[in-house]
Design a protein around this motif. Structure first.
Motif, short mmCIF file in Angstrom:
data_model
loop_
_atom_site.label_atom_id
_atom_site.label_comp_id
_atom_site.label_asym_id
_atom_site.label_seq_id
_atom_site.Cartn_x
_atom_site.Cartn_y
_atom_site.Cartn_z
N ILE A 8 0.87 -1.35 -0.17
CA ILE A 8 -0.04 0.25 -0.39
C ILE A 8 0.77 1.21 -0.11
O ILE A 8 0.71 1.54 -0.66
CB ILE A 8 -1.16 0.19 1.36
CG1 ILE A 8 -2.00 -0.95 0.98
CG2 ILE A 8 -1.76 1.15 1.64
CD1 ILE A 8 -3.39 -1.21 1.81
N ILE A 11 2.01 1.72 -3.56
CA ILE A 11 1.07 2.79 -4.59
C ILE A 11 1.31 3.77 -3.92
O ILE A 11 0.93 5.05 -5.32
CB ILE A 11 -0.35 2.05 -4.48
CG1 ILE A 11 -0.55 0.30 -4.59
CG2 ILE A 11 -1.13 2.63 -4.60
CD1 ILE A 11 -1.50 -0.39 -3.99
N TRP A 12 0.87 4.82 -2.68
CA TRP A 12 1.18 6.02 -2.53
C TRP A 12 2.69 6.61 -3.15
O TRP A 12 2.42 7.59 -2.97
CB TRP A 12 0.83 6.08 -1.13
CG TRP A 12 -0.81 5.87 -0.71
CD1 TRP A 12 -0.69 4.57 -0.21
CD2 TRP A 12 -0.88 7.03 -0.75
NE1 TRP A 12 -2.64 4.91 0.77
CE2 TRP A 12 -2.80 6.29 0.24
CE3 TRP A 12 -1.66 8.47 -0.90
CZ2 TRP A 12 -3.67 7.10 -0.21
CZ3 TRP A 12 -3.00 8.91 -0.39
CH2 TRP A 12 -4.07 8.54 -0.46
N LEU A 14 4.44 6.21 -5.85
CA LEU A 14 3.19 5.98 -7.46
C LEU A 14 2.85 7.14 -7.51
O LEU A 14 3.15 7.81 -8.59
CB LEU A 14 2.25 4.85 -7.56
CG LEU A 14 3.91 3.51 -8.31
CD1 LEU A 14 2.90 2.91 -8.51
CD2 LEU A 14 4.77 3.94 -9.21
N LEU A 15 1.85 7.44 -6.64
CA LEU A 15 0.55 8.03 -6.64
C LEU A 15 1.53 9.88 -6.50
O LEU A 15 0.74 10.42 -7.23
CB LEU A 15 -0.56 8.12 -5.73
CG LEU A 15 -1.62 9.15 -5.47
CD1 LEU A 15 -2.11 8.87 -7.14
CD2 LEU A 15 -2.37 8.79 -4.65
N TRP A 43 -7.65 10.31 -8.47
CA TRP A 43 -7.13 8.99 -8.57
C TRP A 43 -6.57 9.75 -6.59
O TRP A 43 -6.30 8.50 -5.79
CB TRP A 43 -5.53 9.41 -9.12
CG TRP A 43 -5.57 8.44 -10.51
CD1 TRP A 43 -5.41 8.58 -11.12
CD2 TRP A 43 -6.25 7.15 -10.48
NE1 TRP A 43 -5.60 7.59 -12.39
CE2 TRP A 43 -6.72 6.79 -12.16
CE3 TRP A 43 -6.62 6.37 -9.48
CZ2 TRP A 43 -6.51 6.02 -12.16
CZ3 TRP A 43 -7.12 4.63 -10.22
CH2 TRP A 43 -7.04 4.63 -11.61
N ILE A 47 -8.07 6.28 -4.36
CA ILE A 47 -6.74 5.65 -3.49
C ILE A 47 -7.39 5.79 -1.65
O ILE A 47 -6.62 4.86 -0.82
CB ILE A 47 -5.49 5.70 -4.44
CG1 ILE A 47 -4.69 5.61 -5.54
CG2 ILE A 47 -4.79 5.13 -3.30
CD1 ILE A 47 -3.79 5.24 -6.56
N THR A 51 -7.62 2.48 0.62
CA THR A 51 -6.59 2.52 1.47
C THR A 51 -7.12 2.59 2.74
O THR A 51 -6.98 1.58 3.66
CB THR A 51 -5.47 3.54 1.62
OG1 THR A 51 -5.21 3.84 1.00
CG2 THR A 51 -4.31 3.57 2.89
N LEU A 179 -6.25 -6.40 -3.36
CA LEU A 179 -5.23 -4.95 -3.47
C LEU A 179 -4.61 -5.22 -5.16
O LEU A 179 -4.27 -4.79 -6.24
CB LEU A 179 -3.83 -4.98 -2.50
CG LEU A 179 -3.20 -3.73 -2.75
CD1 LEU A 179 -4.56 -2.60 -2.73
CD2 LEU A 179 -2.06 -4.72 -1.98
N PHE A 183 -4.98 -2.52 -7.93
CA PHE A 183 -3.87 -2.14 -8.65
C PHE A 183 -3.63 -2.64 -9.65
O PHE A 183 -3.55 -1.56 -10.79
CB PHE A 183 -3.23 -2.97 -7.72
CG PHE A 183 -1.19 -1.72 -8.26
CD1 PHE A 183 -1.54 -0.70 -8.14
CD2 PHE A 183 -0.58 -2.70 -8.68
CE1 PHE A 183 -0.22 0.32 -8.43
CE2 PHE A 183 1.04 -2.72 -9.37
CZ PHE A 183 0.29 -0.13 -9.32
N PHE A 187 -3.17 0.11 -12.80
CA PHE A 187 -2.21 0.46 -12.98
C PHE A 187 -2.45 0.13 -15.50
O PHE A 187 -1.91 1.17 -15.56
CB PHE A 187 -1.31 0.04 -13.06
CG PHE A 187 0.13 0.34 -13.34
CD1 PHE A 187 0.66 1.26 -12.64
CD2 PHE A 187 0.78 -0.55 -14.30
CE1 PHE A 187 1.99 1.90 -13.01
CE2 PHE A 187 2.39 -0.03 -14.38
CZ PHE A 187 2.39 0.79 -13.88
N THR A 231 5.59 -7.75 -8.39
CA THR A 231 4.11 -7.31 -6.77
C THR A 231 4.35 -8.72 -6.84
O THR A 231 3.70 -8.69 -5.53
CB THR A 231 4.06 -5.91 -7.29
OG1 THR A 231 3.27 -7.25 -8.36
CG2 THR A 231 4.36 -5.15 -7.54
#
Lengths: 306, 209
Positions: A8, A11-12, A14-15, A43, A47, A51, A179, A183, A187, A231
């Motif tokens: 998680i 992902i943050w 990446l964001l 997004w 997200i 989360t 997830l 994701f 993505f 991943t």
């Protein structure tokens, strides 16, 4: 922190990275990039919601998916031609959502798997004929059933993942699988879009979706494949072979889901399915690929591990 | 107070059960004097337009509705007046000595925002009927007050006339540019009609039979 939490956090990361890039583009570019900025802001919201749902409890996640189904079905019914005589039938269709998600909550796989394709698909035509208006009956039954299929049955497969127990001791179990699916699906959408924007030349299916290109498709598949392989060990019980297979299956079926909803929109003469998510369009525009990847990924996982 | 509580519930219900797609919300006047003119498909029309307003402005927003329906019983009349904030208009006009629109004139003089449905009745859902001329009398008397056309679609599908069963649909609310009194009643009505025409063509709506 478990590997699930690291995923998680990733992902943050990446964001945030994507937001910085969009910020730089918006400062430098002379073109209007307000839609790109809106997309990025949306997004953050999406997200954020996921989360919180993931971290609080599986029940919250199931409710969130139930709401997504409701919004998607409402969008679908608002978009397609419907008959006045079928108002009651539409209400029945909506009522199938809490019931279907109750089977998810209850981990009652047998009922979950047949409730919509057997009971609802047989019941809705019956509910529709009670009004004794046979003009447009066939079309009505067909469109209503397909709406339930896409918006409720398909999407509920994503939610069902969360109820699956860990395969190995200490594995991430259901939440990790969910997830991974959400994701990679989302993505892949972004990756196909970005590759297409940067290098897109050869149209892949211009009659349905004129902006889709071979470069976007193949670039997206490649990127998602690499990401899936790297991943998978974090949040899934997949071996390298499984990860490689699903790393191809998700982007390809995601693409098919995307163009399927595009075909539907083109038939109806609308650009977006709605306006719920600023920059993206409607909720169906956002989950179009998930309507295909969710059931396929679910059964892939179930076949090999459960 | 009662009105605020009522509309908090309405706002939640409208957002969750229906879901609105509002275009140009900023053109919707929340301070008077102003006249909002909308097409009429459902009881939800008034609710939705009110739900779009800030809570603390609600006391100055006045829907104009038929006295024979909304003031038909004492209980109904009390709710209409205190909760919905309705200004009653006599449709049949039995007493010729009183102008049926007097309540509207008074409200505009007190800087309220009127919500008018010139179709008169909800009628066949999602089909526009001819507009009644009452609105032009009000605009003539208040030539400087802005008239804001609002076209709604989908509310008649969610709750048509004659049904109590609310079925969720996304609804479109298209707000048009304000215009003023045009100088005579005929051109005013044609202008209004044209504004509705333009707004209704902004989107291809799904057929509903």
């Amino acid at each position: 922190m478990t590997s699930f939490h690291w995923a998680i956090a990733g992902i943050w990361g990446l964001l945030i990275l994507a937001s910085v890039i969009v910020f730089v583009i918006s400062k430098r570019s002379e073109k209007d990039v307000s839609e790109l900025v809106q997309r990025t802001q949306s997004w953050w919201v999406m997200i954020g919601i996921f989360t919180v749902a993931f971290l609080v409890s599986p029940v919250i996640s199931i409710i969130v998916f139930g709401l997504i189904s409701f919004l998607a079905l409402k969008e679908y019914f608002s978009m397609i031609p419907t008959r006045r005589a079928d108002r009651r039938v539409l209400l029945w269709a909506y009522l199938s959502i809490p019931i279907q998600y109750f089977w998810v909550y209850d981990s009652y796989y047998g009922m979950f798997a047949v409730f919509i394709p057997v009971y609802m698909f047989l019941f809705l035509p019956f509910a529709s004929l009670i009004s004794q208006q046979t003009d447009g009956f066939l079309k009505s039954v067909g469109t209503l059933n397909w709406g339930l299929m896409l918006c409720v049955f398909s999407i509920s497969h994503a939610a069902f993942l969360i109820t699956l127990p860990p395969v190995t001791d200490g594995g991430a179990g259901g939440p990790g699988l969910l997830l991974f699916l959400v994701f990679l699906t989302q993505f892949n959408d972004v990756a196909q879009y970005t590759w297409g924007k940067m290098f897109g030349r050869h149209k892949i299916i211009p009659g349905v979706s004129p902006n889709k290109t071979w470069e976007g498709f193949l670039g997206g598949v490649g990127t998602t494949f690499v990401l899936a392989v790297f991943t998978a060990p974090l949040v899934t019980p997949f071996s390298l072979g499984h990860a490689a297979a699903i790393g191809l299956i998700i982007p390809v079926t995601g693409f098919v889901g995307d163009v399927t909803v595009s075909a539907l929109k083109r038939d109806l003469g609308v650009k977006d399915t709605g306006s719920l998510i600023p920059g993206h369009g409607g909720i169906l525009d956002r989950i179009d690929s998930l309507t295909f990847t969710a059931p396929i990924f679910f059964h892939f996982t179930r076949f090999f591990f459960y | 107070m009662l009105q605020k509580i009522f509309y908090i519930f309405i706002k939640i219900a409208v957002l969750f059960l229906l879901g609105l797609n509002v275009r140009r919300k900023e053109l919707l006047p929340d301070t008077g004097p102003a006249i909002i003119v909308a097409n009429h498909n459902s009881h939800l029309d008034t609710m939705v337009l009110m739900a779009l307003m800030p809570l603390d402005r609600l006391k100055d927003i006045k829907p104009v509705a038929a006295a024979d329906y909304f003031f038909s019983s004492p209980r109904m009349a009390w709710i209409s007046e205190h909760v919905l904030g309705i200004i009653p208009v006599e449709r049949s006009g039995a007493d010729k000595s009183i102008d049926p629109l007097q309540g509207c004139y008074d409200a505009l003089e007190q800087n309220k925002v009127l919500i008018l449905f010139p179709e008169g009745s909800r009628g066949e859902p999602e089909k526009m009927t001819d507009l009644k001329k009452g609105v032009s009398y009000i605009a003539e008397r208040f030539p400087d007050v802005p008239v804001v056309p609002v076209f709604t679609h989908g509310l008649g599908k969610a709750l048509p006339k004659g049904s109590w069963l609310l079925v969720p649909f996304f609804c479109d609310i298209f707000v048009g540019d304000a215009f003023n009194w045009t100088g005579d009643r005929a051109t005013f009505m044609t202008t209004l009609q044209e504004r509705f025409q333009t707004l209704s063509k902004e989107k291809n709506f799904a057929s509903w039979e």
